[in-house]
Design a protein around this motif. Structure first.
Motif, PDB file in Angstrom:
ATOM      1  N   PHE A 114       0.798  -1.155   0.004  1.00 36.40           N
ATOM      2  CA  PHE A 114      -0.074   0.052  -0.067  1.00 36.40           C
ATOM      3  C   PHE A 114       0.735   1.301  -0.094  1.00 36.40           C
ATOM      4  N   ILE A 115       2.157   1.146   0.518  1.00 34.92           N
ATOM      5  CA  ILE A 115       2.926   2.194   0.433  1.00 34.92           C
ATOM      6  C   ILE A 115       3.519   2.664  -0.840  1.00 34.92           C
ATOM      7  N   ILE A 116       3.829   1.441  -1.514  1.00 34.62           N
ATOM      8  CA  ILE A 116       3.968   1.417  -2.982  1.00 34.62           C
ATOM      9  C   ILE A 116       3.265   1.983  -3.845  1.00 34.62           C
ATOM     10  N   LEU A 117       1.864   1.423  -3.752  1.00 36.23           N
ATOM     11  CA  LEU A 117       0.631   2.029  -4.260  1.00 36.23           C
ATOM     12  C   LEU A 117       0.544   3.497  -4.430  1.00 36.23           C
ATOM     13  N   VAL A 118       0.774   4.132  -3.431  1.00 39.48           N
ATOM     14  CA  VAL A 118       0.769   5.646  -3.013  1.00 39.48           C
ATOM     15  C   VAL A 118       1.953   6.154  -3.762  1.00 39.48           C
ATOM     16  N   LEU A 119       3.176   5.607  -3.633  1.00 40.30           N
ATOM     17  CA  LEU A 119       4.464   6.190  -4.176  1.00 40.30           C
ATOM     18  C   LEU A 119       4.552   6.366  -5.781  1.00 40.30           C
ATOM     19  N   GLY A 120       4.018   5.112  -6.227  1.00 42.34           N
ATOM     20  CA  GLY A 120       4.123   5.156  -7.666  1.00 42.34           C
ATOM     21  C   GLY A 120       3.146   5.476  -8.240  1.00 42.34           C
ATOM     22  N   GLY A 121       1.521   5.919  -7.497  1.00 41.71           N
ATOM     23  CA  GLY A 121       0.865   6.674  -8.357  1.00 41.71           C
ATOM     24  C   GLY A 121      -0.471   5.663  -8.713  1.00 41.71           C
ATOM     25  N   ILE A 122      -1.675   5.798  -8.454  1.00 40.83           N
ATOM     26  CA  ILE A 122      -2.863   4.887  -8.780  1.00 40.83           C
ATOM     27  C   ILE A 122      -2.618   5.153 -10.159  1.00 40.83           C
ATOM     28  N   GLU A 123      -3.264   3.816 -10.587  1.00 39.46           N
ATOM     29  CA  GLU A 123      -3.484   3.641 -12.035  1.00 39.46           C
ATOM     30  C   GLU A 123      -2.346   3.659 -12.903  1.00 39.46           C
ATOM     31  N   SER A 124      -1.162   3.632 -12.043  1.00 41.62           N
ATOM     32  CA  SER A 124       0.123   3.716 -13.030  1.00 41.62           C
ATOM     33  C   SER A 124       0.828   2.243 -12.917  1.00 41.62           C
ATOM     34  N   VAL A 158      16.301   2.149  -1.017  1.00 40.27           N
ATOM     35  CA  VAL A 158      16.163   2.988   0.405  1.00 40.27           C
ATOM     36  C   VAL A 158      16.233   2.047   1.482  1.00 40.27           C
ATOM     37  N   GLU A 159      15.429   0.925   1.486  1.00 43.29           N
ATOM     38  CA  GLU A 159      15.644   0.039   2.580  1.00 43.29           C
ATOM     39  C   GLU A 159      16.816  -0.838   2.797  1.00 43.29           C
ATOM     40  N   ALA A 160      17.602  -1.010   1.670  1.00 46.37           N
ATOM     41  CA  ALA A 160      18.706  -2.039   1.416  1.00 46.37           C
ATOM     42  C   ALA A 160      19.996  -1.175   1.921  1.00 46.37           C
ATOM     43  N   VAL A 161      19.873   0.232   1.319  1.00 45.99           N
ATOM     44  CA  VAL A 161      20.884   1.245   1.688  1.00 45.99           C
ATOM     45  C   VAL A 161      20.941   1.656   3.251  1.00 45.99           C
ATOM     46  N   GLY A 162      19.529   1.573   3.597  1.00 45.75           N
ATOM     47  CA  GLY A 162      19.587   2.338   5.106  1.00 45.75           C
ATOM     48  C   GLY A 162      19.931   1.137   6.041  1.00 45.75           C
ATOM     49  N   MET A 186      12.492   2.426   8.557  1.00 44.53           N
ATOM     50  CA  MET A 186      11.856   3.624   9.048  1.00 44.53           C
ATOM     51  C   MET A 186      12.057   4.567   7.645  1.00 44.53           C
ATOM     52  N   LEU A 187      13.088   4.683   7.226  1.00 53.19           N
ATOM     53  CA  LEU A 187      13.351   5.494   5.919  1.00 53.19           C
ATOM     54  C   LEU A 187      12.493   5.389   4.901  1.00 53.19           C
ATOM     55  N   CYS A 188      11.979   4.196   4.708  1.00 57.62           N
ATOM     56  CA  CYS A 188      10.839   3.656   3.823  1.00 57.62           C
ATOM     57  C   CYS A 188       9.783   4.537   4.030  1.00 57.62           C
ATOM     58  N   PHE A 189       9.386   4.716   5.303  1.00 57.91           N
ATOM     59  CA  PHE A 189       8.154   5.688   5.680  1.00 57.91           C
ATOM     60  C   PHE A 189       8.539   7.051   5.712  1.00 57.91           C
TER      61      PHE A 189
END
Length: 301
Positions: A239-249, A263-267, A278-281
């Motif tokens: 659901f985080i990725i859904l908002v980040l990427g843009g709905i319908e994209s 971001v998750e791996a480097v963090g 946390m950095l993802c959020f």
């Protein structure tokens, strides 16, 4: 000094590659949510439970037939597609017709109830004992350069994610059914006036979303333990990725997943896994603040 810098670059390179691979898989997990919400304007809160059920179907087919999980995916995907089609046709469709608002947010309760029911039924029937799928390639790692290596099953999962995204994008862009789905997403009343059977395409959309869950479930089942709570463990970023990427994209799901994975791996490399999460959020909040429609979403007209 130069050797230290080179060593640091190698470490960063390895983290980025790991993030890109896992990000592709995260994006695949989001595709099912995206197609359902983008077309029907319903957040499918049962997505994690559907993902978990798909993993159990893959495990069952592999155990009973001894086949490869990637072959078992060809069985699980049609099963989940038919389940999604039937659930939308028999349960969601009557509720949808009773809605007076254009965006029926009340149907959230329906999908949330489905998710709770699936998780508890699975727990009752199969208990909480973890299951794993063993393959000869599970312990194989591929050298991706600069001393970095990535699990082969994860690389295969990333390839499947890219192929699924490309196939779905082509279907939505080139086929009559895909264009009808997009028209329904833009304005269901106008689509109905143009002769499109809106409810039939809603059945199709929900079926496709559940079928994609089966593909994602196949990928995760090759390197994750399978339990009734597995869906929540691996699918919480959808659901985080859904908002980040843009709905319908559709491509936005994959690209946002890669961003989140990096971001998750480097963090995690710089600090620890908790800081990485946390950095993802943090990225999520920043995108909401500066780009409310997502990185690749379109502004509402």
């Amino acid at each position: 000094m130069r050797n230290g810098r080179r060593g640091g670059c190698k470490v960063y390179y390895g983290a980025v590659v790991q993030g890109v691979v896992m990000g592709c898989i995260y994006g695949l997990t989001t595709l099912g949510v995206n197609i359902i919400f983008g077309i029907m304007k319903i957040v499918n809160w049962a997505n994690n439970s559907l993902l978990m059920v798909s993993m159990y179907i893959i495990f069952g087919v592999v155990t009973l037939t001894g086949t490869n999980p990637y072959v078992a995916m060809l069985v699980a995907a049609p099963i989940m597609f038919c389940f999604g089609w039937a659930f939308q046709h028999t349960v969601i469709r009557p509720l949808y017709r009773r809605e007076t608002e254009k965006n029926p947010y009340g149907l959230l309760l329906c999908t949330a109830g489905l998710g709770i029911a699936l998780e508890n039924i699975t727990l009752m029937l199969l208990k909480s004992t973890p299951r794993t799928i063993k393959m000869g390639i599970t312990q194989i790692y591929v050298d991706v350069g600069f001393g970095a290596s990535v699990s082969l099953v994860k690389i295969i999962g990333a390839v499947i994610a890219v192929a699924t995204t490309a196939t779905l994008w082509a279907f939505m862009s080139k086929s009559y059914a895909g264009r009808a789905l997009r028209s329904t997403a833009q304005d269901r009343d106008a689509a109905r006036l143009m002769g499109i059977n809106v409810m039939r395409y809603y059945d199709l959309a929900f079926g496709i979303g559940c079928g994609i869950c089966a593909i994602a479930g196949c990928v995760y089942s090759t390197f994750y333990q399978i339990t009734p709570s597995s869906g929540a463990t691996v699918g919480h970023k959808a659901f985080i990725i859904l908002v980040l990427g843009g709905i319908e994209s559709v491509p936005g799901c994959l690209l946002a997943g890669v961003l989140l994975g990096v971001v998750e791996a480097v963090g995690a490399m710089l600090f620890n896994s908790y800081i990485g999460e946390m950095l993802c959020f943090v990225v999520f909040v920043l995108v909401l603040f500066f780009r409310p429609n997502g990185l690749f979403g379109r502004r509402a007209r």
